[in-house]
Design an enzyme around this catalytic site. Structure first.
Site, PDB file in Angstrom:
ATOM      1  N   ASP A   1      -8.489   2.599   5.649  1.00  0.00           N
ATOM      2  CA  ASP A   1      -6.717   1.907   6.283  1.00  0.00           C
ATOM      3  C   ASP A   1      -5.533   2.585   6.924  1.00  0.00           C
ATOM      4  O   ASP A   1      -5.714   3.535   7.057  1.00  0.00           O
ATOM      5  CB  ASP A   1      -6.650   2.061   4.800  1.00  0.00           C
ATOM      6  CG  ASP A   1      -5.233   1.531   4.485  1.00  0.00           C
ATOM      7  OD1 ASP A   1      -4.876   0.845   4.976  1.00  0.00           O
ATOM      8  OD2 ASP A   1      -4.564   1.277   3.056  1.00  0.00           O
ATOM      9  N   HIS A   2      -5.084   1.736   7.378  1.00  0.00           N
ATOM     10  CA  HIS A   2      -3.770   2.787   8.230  1.00  0.00           C
ATOM     11  C   HIS A   2      -4.129   3.825   9.523  1.00  0.00           C
ATOM     12  O   HIS A   2      -3.702   4.717   9.565  1.00  0.00           O
ATOM     13  CB  HIS A   2      -2.577   2.557   7.027  1.00  0.00           C
ATOM     14  CG  HIS A   2      -1.656   2.312   6.703  1.00  0.00           C
ATOM     15  ND1 HIS A   2      -1.325   1.234   7.392  1.00  0.00           N
ATOM     16  CD2 HIS A   2      -1.837   1.294   5.646  1.00  0.00           C
ATOM     17  CE1 HIS A   2      -0.322   0.959   6.803  1.00  0.00           C
ATOM     18  NE2 HIS A   2      -0.801   1.041   5.509  1.00  0.00           N
TER      19      HIS A   2
ATOM     20  N   THR B   1      -0.501   3.964  -4.531  1.00  0.00           N
ATOM     21  CA  THR B   1       0.419   4.757  -4.961  1.00  0.00           C
ATOM     22  C   THR B   1      -0.304   4.577  -6.767  1.00  0.00           C
ATOM     23  O   THR B   1      -0.414   5.569  -7.107  1.00  0.00           O
ATOM     24  CB  THR B   1       1.434   4.987  -4.909  1.00  0.00           C
ATOM     25  OG1 THR B   1       1.909   4.633  -3.310  1.00  0.00           O
ATOM     26  CG2 THR B   1       2.490   5.349  -5.815  1.00  0.00           C
TER      27      THR B   1
ATOM     28  N   GLY C   1       1.416  -1.950  -0.046  1.00  0.00           N
ATOM     29  CA  GLY C   1       2.486  -2.100  -1.094  1.00  0.00           C
ATOM     30  C   GLY C   1       2.248  -3.140  -1.892  1.00  0.00           C
ATOM     31  O   GLY C   1       3.775  -2.666  -2.301  1.00  0.00           O
TER      32      GLY C   1
HETATM   33  P1  13P Z   1       1.144   1.023  -1.821  1.00  0.00           P
HETATM   34  O1  13P Z   1       0.836   2.626  -1.933  1.00  0.00           O
HETATM   35  O2  13P Z   1       2.598   0.987  -2.264  1.00  0.00           O
HETATM   36  O3  13P Z   1       0.208  -0.024  -3.416  1.00  0.00           O
HETATM   37  O4  13P Z   1       0.697   0.207  -1.095  1.00  0.00           O
HETATM   38  C1  13P Z   1      -0.998   0.528  -0.486  1.00  0.00           C
HETATM   39  C2  13P Z   1      -1.261  -0.214   0.712  1.00  0.00           C
HETATM   40  O5  13P Z   1      -0.875  -0.861   0.808  1.00  0.00           O
HETATM   41  C3  13P Z   1      -1.829   0.812   1.681  1.00  0.00           C
HETATM   42  O6  13P Z   1      -2.330   0.449   2.834  1.00  0.00           O
END
Ligand code: 13P
Length: 281
Positions: free
Chosen positions: A80-81, A230, A206
């Site tokens: 991810d990311h 999160t 998110g």
């Molecule tokens: P949150 O941490 O806000 O749930 O977002 C997670 C996310 O988008 C990981 O790519």
């Protein structure tokens, strides 16, 4: 052929989303897979670069692979990311099923170039690639969702997809990573405009703290993967704090078994929000 693309397309056609959960350790990974099995949901388990920096792609893949193989539901291992093309390539080499190259903070031309180079490498090995356009705000604990220039620009999204061949696309529609300071304000109009121009699976980032009604509306408008991070580590740390406060020093196994129950609750709620229960084949 990549396992993920048919899963995303099925979700898109049937009006649900594949839930994608960030995990940082074996306890979170187990809890996510166990909850997915109970709900009979396909699921993605995703490491962010902070976790990759701590443990390395090969250790993460080595830990996850046997758990994925014995899981009763489809589980996709995702990076991810990553802002690094090299990290994406390393994850592909280590056996990840899917990688995200996040060039959303770069000028469009550079974003396109980095997605294209990951796509060329990953597709040659049957691995899926997620790109991002428009920014998902707030990398800290609390998101900042005000403002407008972070939203996806439709022509840019079209160019990125056409020029890179990315398999899925994260689009900024006003969501933020971390807890929200107030009510999140999602721009559904912009999402509908993107969907109108692009048939590619779209990704909602998110996921922590977005009201269920908004998530489900965005799924109906074309989001077919929803990321939650999160809420996972927060439930984990909070459970450990509770167990140590109430029971004093206990073995990490016992503390984490308690935490797993709490993480499973978070995962179960998110799976139900994504309407993916019973969609495992
Ligand atoms: P949150 O941490 O806000 O749930 O977002 C997670 C996310 O988008 C990981 O790519």
């Amino acid at each position: 052929m990549s396992k993920l693309l048919p899963m995303l397309k099925k979700a898109q056609n049937e009006g649900y989303a594949i839930p994608a959960f960030n995990y940082a350790d074996i306890w979170e990974l187990e809890a996510i897979i166990e909850a997915a099995e109970l709900e009979k949901s396909p699921v993605m388990v995703a490491s962010i670069p902070k976790v990759v920096d701590a443990h390395g792609c090969s250790v993460l893949a080595g830990m996850a692979r046997p758990m994925i193989e014995r899981a009763q539901v489809p589980v996709i291992l995702h990076l991810d990311h990553s802002v690094s093309v090299e990290m994406c390539k390393e994850a592909v080499d280590c056996g990840f099923d899917s990688v995200m190259i996040d060039g959303s903070k770069l000028p469009l031309e550079e974003n396109i170039a980095s997605v294209k180079s990951v796509v060329d490498y990953a597709h040659a090995r049957d691995i899926c690639v997620e790109g991002e356009i428009g920014q998902i705000m707030g990398r800290g604990y609390e998101g900042n969702f005000e403002g407008g220039d972070y939203l996806v620009q439709v022509p840019e999204a079209v160019r990125l997809v056409e020029e890179t061949g990315a398999d899925s696309l994260a689009v900024g529609i006003g969501t933020a990573h971390g807890f929200y300071k107030g009510e999140p304000k999602l721009n559904f109009g912009r999402l509908a405009q993107v969907r109108d121009q692009l048939d590619i699976p779209l990704v909602l980032h998110g996921g922590t703290g977005i009201p269920e009604v908004d998530v489900q509306h965005s799924i109906r408008l074309g989001m077919c993967k929803v990321n939650v991070g999160t809420a996972i580590w927060h439930a984990h740390v909070q459970a450990l704090e509770t167990v140590f406060r109430e029971q004093g020093l206990i073995h990490t196994i016992d503390a984490n078994e308690f935490a797993k129950q709490k993480i499973r609750e978070v995962v179960t709620n998110a799976i139900r929000m994504c309407m993916s229960c019973g969609k495992a084949e």
